[in-house]
Design a protein around this motif. Sequence first.
Motif, short mmCIF file in Angstrom:
data_model
loop_
_atom_site.label_atom_id
_atom_site.label_comp_id
_atom_site.label_asym_id
_atom_site.label_seq_id
_atom_site.Cartn_x
_atom_site.Cartn_y
_atom_site.Cartn_z
N PRO A 1 -34.72 20.00 48.33
CA PRO A 1 -36.17 19.73 48.33
C PRO A 1 -36.73 19.38 49.71
O PRO A 1 -37.94 19.28 49.87
N ARG A 2 -35.82 19.14 50.67
CA ARG A 2 -36.29 18.74 52.01
C ARG A 2 -35.25 19.18 53.04
O ARG A 2 -34.18 19.65 52.70
N SER A 3 -35.60 19.02 54.29
CA SER A 3 -34.70 19.41 55.37
C SER A 3 -33.60 18.38 55.55
O SER A 3 -33.70 17.24 55.09
N GLY A 4 -32.53 18.80 56.22
CA GLY A 4 -31.43 17.90 56.48
C GLY A 4 -30.13 18.64 56.73
O GLY A 4 -30.12 19.85 56.96
N ILE A 5 -29.04 17.88 56.67
CA ILE A 5 -27.70 18.43 56.85
C ILE A 5 -26.97 18.33 55.50
O ILE A 5 -26.99 17.30 54.84
N VAL A 6 -26.34 19.45 55.11
CA VAL A 6 -25.64 19.50 53.83
C VAL A 6 -24.15 19.26 54.03
O VAL A 6 -23.52 19.85 54.91
N GLY A 7 -23.60 18.38 53.20
CA GLY A 7 -22.16 18.20 53.11
C GLY A 7 -21.71 18.58 51.71
O GLY A 7 -22.22 18.06 50.71
N ALA B 1 -18.97 21.32 36.58
CA ALA B 1 -19.61 20.96 35.31
C ALA B 1 -21.08 20.63 35.55
O ALA B 1 -21.45 20.13 36.61
N LYS B 2 -21.89 20.92 34.56
CA LYS B 2 -23.30 20.58 34.65
C LYS B 2 -23.46 19.09 34.91
O LYS B 2 -22.83 18.26 34.26
N GLY B 3 -24.29 18.75 35.91
CA GLY B 3 -24.51 17.36 36.28
C GLY B 3 -23.56 16.85 37.34
O GLY B 3 -23.74 15.73 37.85
N GLU B 4 -22.57 17.67 37.71
CA GLU B 4 -21.61 17.25 38.73
C GLU B 4 -22.24 17.37 40.13
O GLU B 4 -22.99 18.29 40.42
N ILE B 5 -21.91 16.42 41.00
CA ILE B 5 -22.39 16.49 42.39
C ILE B 5 -21.62 17.58 43.13
O ILE B 5 -20.39 17.55 43.19
N VAL B 6 -22.34 18.58 43.65
CA VAL B 6 -21.68 19.66 44.40
C VAL B 6 -21.91 19.53 45.90
O VAL B 6 -21.16 20.09 46.70
N PRO C 1 -30.95 13.19 59.10
CA PRO C 1 -30.62 12.60 60.40
C PRO C 1 -31.74 11.75 61.00
O PRO C 1 -31.48 10.94 61.89
N ALA C 2 -32.97 11.93 60.49
CA ALA C 2 -34.09 11.17 61.04
C ALA C 2 -34.34 9.87 60.29
O ALA C 2 -35.22 9.10 60.68
N ALA C 3 -33.59 9.61 59.24
CA ALA C 3 -33.84 8.43 58.42
C ALA C 3 -33.44 7.15 59.14
O ALA C 3 -32.39 7.09 59.79
N VAL C 4 -34.26 6.12 58.99
CA VAL C 4 -33.92 4.80 59.53
C VAL C 4 -32.74 4.21 58.75
O VAL C 4 -31.86 3.56 59.31
N ASP C 5 -32.73 4.46 57.46
CA ASP C 5 -31.62 4.04 56.60
C ASP C 5 -30.85 5.30 56.16
O ASP C 5 -31.14 5.87 55.11
N PRO C 6 -29.86 5.75 56.94
CA PRO C 6 -29.17 7.00 56.62
C PRO C 6 -28.51 6.99 55.24
O PRO C 6 -28.53 8.01 54.54
N VAL C 7 -27.94 5.83 54.85
CA VAL C 7 -27.26 5.78 53.55
C VAL C 7 -28.27 5.88 52.41
O VAL C 7 -28.09 6.63 51.45
N GLY C 8 -29.34 5.15 52.52
CA GLY C 8 -30.36 5.17 51.47
C GLY C 8 -31.08 6.50 51.36
O GLY C 8 -31.62 6.83 50.30
N ALA C 9 -31.07 7.28 52.43
CA ALA C 9 -31.79 8.56 52.44
C ALA C 9 -30.94 9.71 51.91
O ALA C 9 -31.44 10.82 51.75
N ARG C 10 -29.68 9.44 51.65
CA ARG C 10 -28.83 10.52 51.13
C ARG C 10 -29.32 10.99 49.76
O ARG C 10 -29.75 10.19 48.93
N LEU C 11 -29.21 12.30 49.54
CA LEU C 11 -29.65 12.88 48.26
C LEU C 11 -28.53 13.74 47.71
O LEU C 11 -28.12 14.73 48.33
#
Length: 381
Positions: free
Chosen positions: A299-305, A315-320, A326-336
Amino acid sequence: MSRQTEEIPLMSPAPGTSRSLIVHRYGAPGTGPKAYIHAALHADEWPSVLTVQKLIPMLDEASERGEILGEIVVLPYANPTGLAQRMGGHVTGRYDYDGSGNFNRNWPDLSQAAAEKLGGSLPEDKTEAVRTVRAALREAAAELPRRTRNQEWRAILLGLSIDADFVLDLHCDSEATLHTYTNVRHKDMVEVLGAELGSPVNLLEVEAGGGAFDEANAKPWWTIGDYLEGGADLPAACFGVTVELRGQADVLEEYAAADAEALYRFLQRQKVIAGDPGPVPTLSNPVSMLDAVDLVRVPRSGIVGYHRDVGDRVAKGEIVATLYDPAAVDPVGARLDLFAGTDGIMFSRFSDKLVEPGDNIAKIAGTESLSYRQAGALLED
């Protein structure tokens, strides 16, 4: 009969430059089934180029032994315009710089033009009907406009392929397992091809949309009936298929050799080449409908891991994957975290890890149709 090679000149894009297509021909027209194979319609997709280089010597040997039962047309590269698109050391090769868009979209539909040459009806005998339609399609392709470089190139390729029984359009994805796309009418045929190739994902569409090259060759066989008396009984006499030979980086000797051998065996099974290909391998997974493929978008720009690799069952609902800002002040909180929308095989993912809003970063082949996937708009640009 030995291979016949022709160089077809194309319009020059500028003074002092020239481009051409190389066409290798085996066998003779009308002696048996015709197969058309080309590499790198998307000119930044090179696994197919190496595969065809492995296939040509095999066909040469078969030709010298007199084992070509029909006709085979092979283009070692289909898109010299795209091959010349170098920017900053990279070949782009997917879109024409003339503004006409994706090289594998909006190919002409020859159904109506061919139907108009047939006087409103078809012979009752199906063999004769197929022969008659093929002749009309050749005429329609020969009459396509050639005012621009793009039009001329498309007219030439369709002129070479439109009367074939088998059209194998060899591509690759970004990062991917081997997979195929074809119309649902050719389910049985793609199961054989997929088994030969060892393809874990084989996708069927009812109406993909987009006007891809394989569809331009196959579709007239079930749409020409809209214009002709008796056309509804016309067989789907062209197996048009897009074969995705893994990912862009998979230009490897062992893959190319194995894929060429698989294509050769497929041609033997279809009586284009003589010889015993052995028993048909077992297809590793059931075919999937294209509208059952989940597209994982950001839904937004960034770096994908990525957390899962191509070929993994998810499985449906699994994190892929996880999207990082990289511009977030709180990098951990900004993870999606990004989730699978269906159970299935993650057969493709985006090799560019810097993404922008709306990018599709993974494809998952499931078994159940997804409500947001619409017939006629199933291909991505």
